[in-house]
Design an enzyme around this catalytic site. Structure first.
Site, short mmCIF file in Angstrom:
data_model
loop_
_atom_site.label_atom_id
_atom_site.label_comp_id
_atom_site.label_asym_id
_atom_site.label_seq_id
_atom_site.Cartn_x
_atom_site.Cartn_y
_atom_site.Cartn_z
N TYR A 59 0.83 -1.18 -0.13
CA TYR A 59 0.01 0.28 -0.11
C TYR A 59 1.17 1.24 -0.11
CZ TYR A 59 -3.39 -2.94 0.95
OH TYR A 59 -4.56 -4.59 1.91
N PRO A 205 -15.19 -5.82 3.10
CA PRO A 205 -16.43 -6.49 3.43
C PRO A 205 -17.63 -6.24 3.21
CG PRO A 205 -15.19 -4.84 5.23
CD PRO A 205 -14.53 -5.30 3.45
N GLY A 209 -20.78 -1.98 -5.59
CA GLY A 209 -22.13 -2.21 -6.55
C GLY A 209 -22.89 -1.40 -6.23
#
Length: 282
Positions: A59, A205, A209
């Site tokens: 990251y 989690p 969409g």
């Protein structure tokens, strides 16, 4: 719900975790535009009582670990910063598994330095590299553990067979796989983790969409509970199994607070059943 889970049997964390990946620049590359604001989000997470924070060397790459150290070091008692290695970053938005033992060892040393740690409480293999024998990848993590640099070892995006293979060499304390109410392809992995008391850390989690939209399948239950659809998605995970430690990510303090509040949300049996029927496992 049970508020805590002991990773590896001896590392208790609050089951409301925080995924720090969003505290980076676009395509998970570089620092966020508002670095000071991102630091405040990380600090607010700990103020809320969140004790499990997930990051990775990929990251940034590297900058997310540095940001967490700047925000939180020296770490409060009980706060676990879990990180990962095994995904290289050829460029913004690009990811490639890389599990050569010398690379994993190098990345572990760099992460220790960036996070200002002497030992990782939880160090996870971000992906099993198909180009490198899995035994070599597990083996170097075991070596680092034996050297006192890793307390507990975890895996990510693995099958039950891969977990069992790994357990011939290492004690697997956690598994981090994609999982939510709409994406349950790892149901067998979660069932296995539950039987074996292995922490299951679902990434993504809340899903993407329409699941958590205002008109999505969670909306009616959210209205009944006076909650947001995202909170309902998280509440379903907490109810699904006591080994689950969700790590919703955000760069917003408001959303962070909403996500954490979901750990106190109680679903009725019929609500849980309705949510479980959204995408029943095959």
């Amino acid at each position: 719900m049970n508020d805590t889970f002991a990773i590896g049997g001896d590392l208790p964390v609050h089951r409301s975790g925080f995924g720090a990946m969003r505290l980076t620049g676009p395509n998970v590359w570089g620092d966020p535009a508002d670095r000071d604001g991102a630091i405040e989000v990380a600090r607010r997470a700990v103020e809320l009582g969140i004790t499990f924070i997930d990051t990775a060397d990929a990251y940034g790459p590297g900058s997310n670990e540095e940001l967490l150290a700047d925000a939180l070091h020296p770490y409060a008692d009980g706060v676990v910063i879990a990180t990962k290695a095994g995904q290289s970053r050829p460029g913004p938005g690009k990811w490639k598994p890389l599990g050569r033992p010398e690379y994993l060892r190098q990345q572990a040393e760099l992460s220790l330095r960036r996070l200002k740690l002497d030992r990782f409480d939880l160090y996870q293999l971000h992906r099993i590299d198909p180009q490198v024998p899995a035994s070599e990848q597990f083996g170097v993590l075991k070596e680092l553990q034996d050297e006192g640099k890793i307390r507990h070892i975890g895996l990510s995006e693995v099958t039950v067979a891969q977990i069992e293979e790994a357990r011939t060499q290492i004690k697997v304390a956690s598994v981090q796989n994609l999982y939510n109410a709409a994406e349950r392809q790892h149901e067998a992995v979660l069932d296995y983790c539950e039987r074996e008391s292995i922490a299951f850390i679902p990434w993504h989690p809340v899903a993407k969409g329409d699941l958590a939209s205002a008109k999505g399948p969670l909306a009616s239950i959210a209205k009944e509970l006076g909650a947001t659809p995202s909170q309902v998605a998280l509440a379903w995970l907490y109810r699904r199994s006591s080994v689950v430690i969700p790590i919703p990510g955000t760069s917003s303090i408001k959303h962070l607070e909403e996500n954490h509040a979901a750990s106190a949300l109680e679903l009725a049996d019929e609500q849980f059943a309705a949510l479980s029927a959204i995408a029943p496992p095959a």
